[in-house]
Design a protein around this motif. Structure first.
Motif, PDB file in Angstrom:
ATOM      1  N   GLY A 102      73.358  40.865  63.142  1.00 42.45           N
ATOM      2  CA  GLY A 102      73.028  39.497  62.755  1.00 42.45           C
ATOM      3  C   GLY A 102      71.541  39.286  62.564  1.00 42.45           C
ATOM      4  O   GLY A 102      71.119  38.694  61.567  1.00 42.45           O
ATOM      5  N   THR A 155      70.232  41.533  59.544  1.00 36.71           N
ATOM      6  CA  THR A 155      70.744  41.017  58.273  1.00 36.71           C
ATOM      7  C   THR A 155      70.028  39.733  57.879  1.00 36.71           C
ATOM      8  O   THR A 155      69.694  39.540  56.712  1.00 36.71           O
ATOM      9  CB  THR A 155      72.252  40.760  58.374  1.00 36.71           C
ATOM     10  OG1 THR A 155      72.905  41.951  58.780  1.00 36.71           O
ATOM     11  CG2 THR A 155      72.818  40.306  57.053  1.00 36.71           C
ATOM     12  N   PHE A 156      69.763  38.866  58.851  1.00 34.63           N
ATOM     13  CA  PHE A 156      69.045  37.626  58.556  1.00 34.63           C
ATOM     14  C   PHE A 156      67.637  37.921  58.047  1.00 34.63           C
ATOM     15  O   PHE A 156      67.208  37.364  57.031  1.00 34.63           O
ATOM     16  CB  PHE A 156      68.970  36.728  59.796  1.00 34.63           C
ATOM     17  CG  PHE A 156      68.191  35.474  59.552  1.00 34.63           C
ATOM     18  CD1 PHE A 156      68.773  34.412  58.891  1.00 34.63           C
ATOM     19  CD2 PHE A 156      66.876  35.356  59.962  1.00 34.63           C
ATOM     20  CE1 PHE A 156      68.058  33.244  58.637  1.00 34.63           C
ATOM     21  CE2 PHE A 156      66.151  34.206  59.723  1.00 34.63           C
ATOM     22  CZ  PHE A 156      66.748  33.145  59.060  1.00 34.63           C
ATOM     23  N   SER A 192      74.297  36.398  57.049  1.00 36.94           N
ATOM     24  CA  SER A 192      74.331  36.945  58.411  1.00 36.94           C
ATOM     25  C   SER A 192      75.671  36.694  59.085  1.00 36.94           C
ATOM     26  O   SER A 192      76.198  37.573  59.774  1.00 36.94           O
ATOM     27  CB  SER A 192      73.212  36.341  59.259  1.00 36.94           C
ATOM     28  OG  SER A 192      71.973  36.697  58.744  1.00 36.94           O
TER      29      SER A 192
END
Length: 77
Positions: A9, A12-13, A59
């Motif tokens: 998360g 990916t963000f 995300s």
């Protein structure tokens, strides 16, 4: 399992935010019925909110996919 999902998360963000910042155009040209062309520019606050929203959505999708991959690998073993 939770560490991998959290890392997915966060990374990916960050990656999607910087990619959207670099690749998403902030201005574009529009042509109306009479053939007149005008330029549209998104203000910076709106631009950052837009790419932040897209990054959060990306995300969340990545976290869900990673959760199902982890669940599938756990059941497989």
């Amino acid at each position: 399992m939770e560490k991998r999902i959290v890392k997915t998360g966060i990374y990916t963000f960050i990656v999607s935010f910087f990619l959207l910042f670099a690749l998403k155009p902030r201005s574009w040209n529009t042509t109306d019925v009479n053939g007149m062309t005008s330029s549209v520019i998104i203000p910076y606050p709106e631009f950052f909110f837009t790419i932040t929203r897209y990054s959060i959505i990306i995300s969340i999708v990545a976290i869900i996919v990673m959760y199902f991959i982890q669940r599938f690998n756990k059941v497989k073993e």
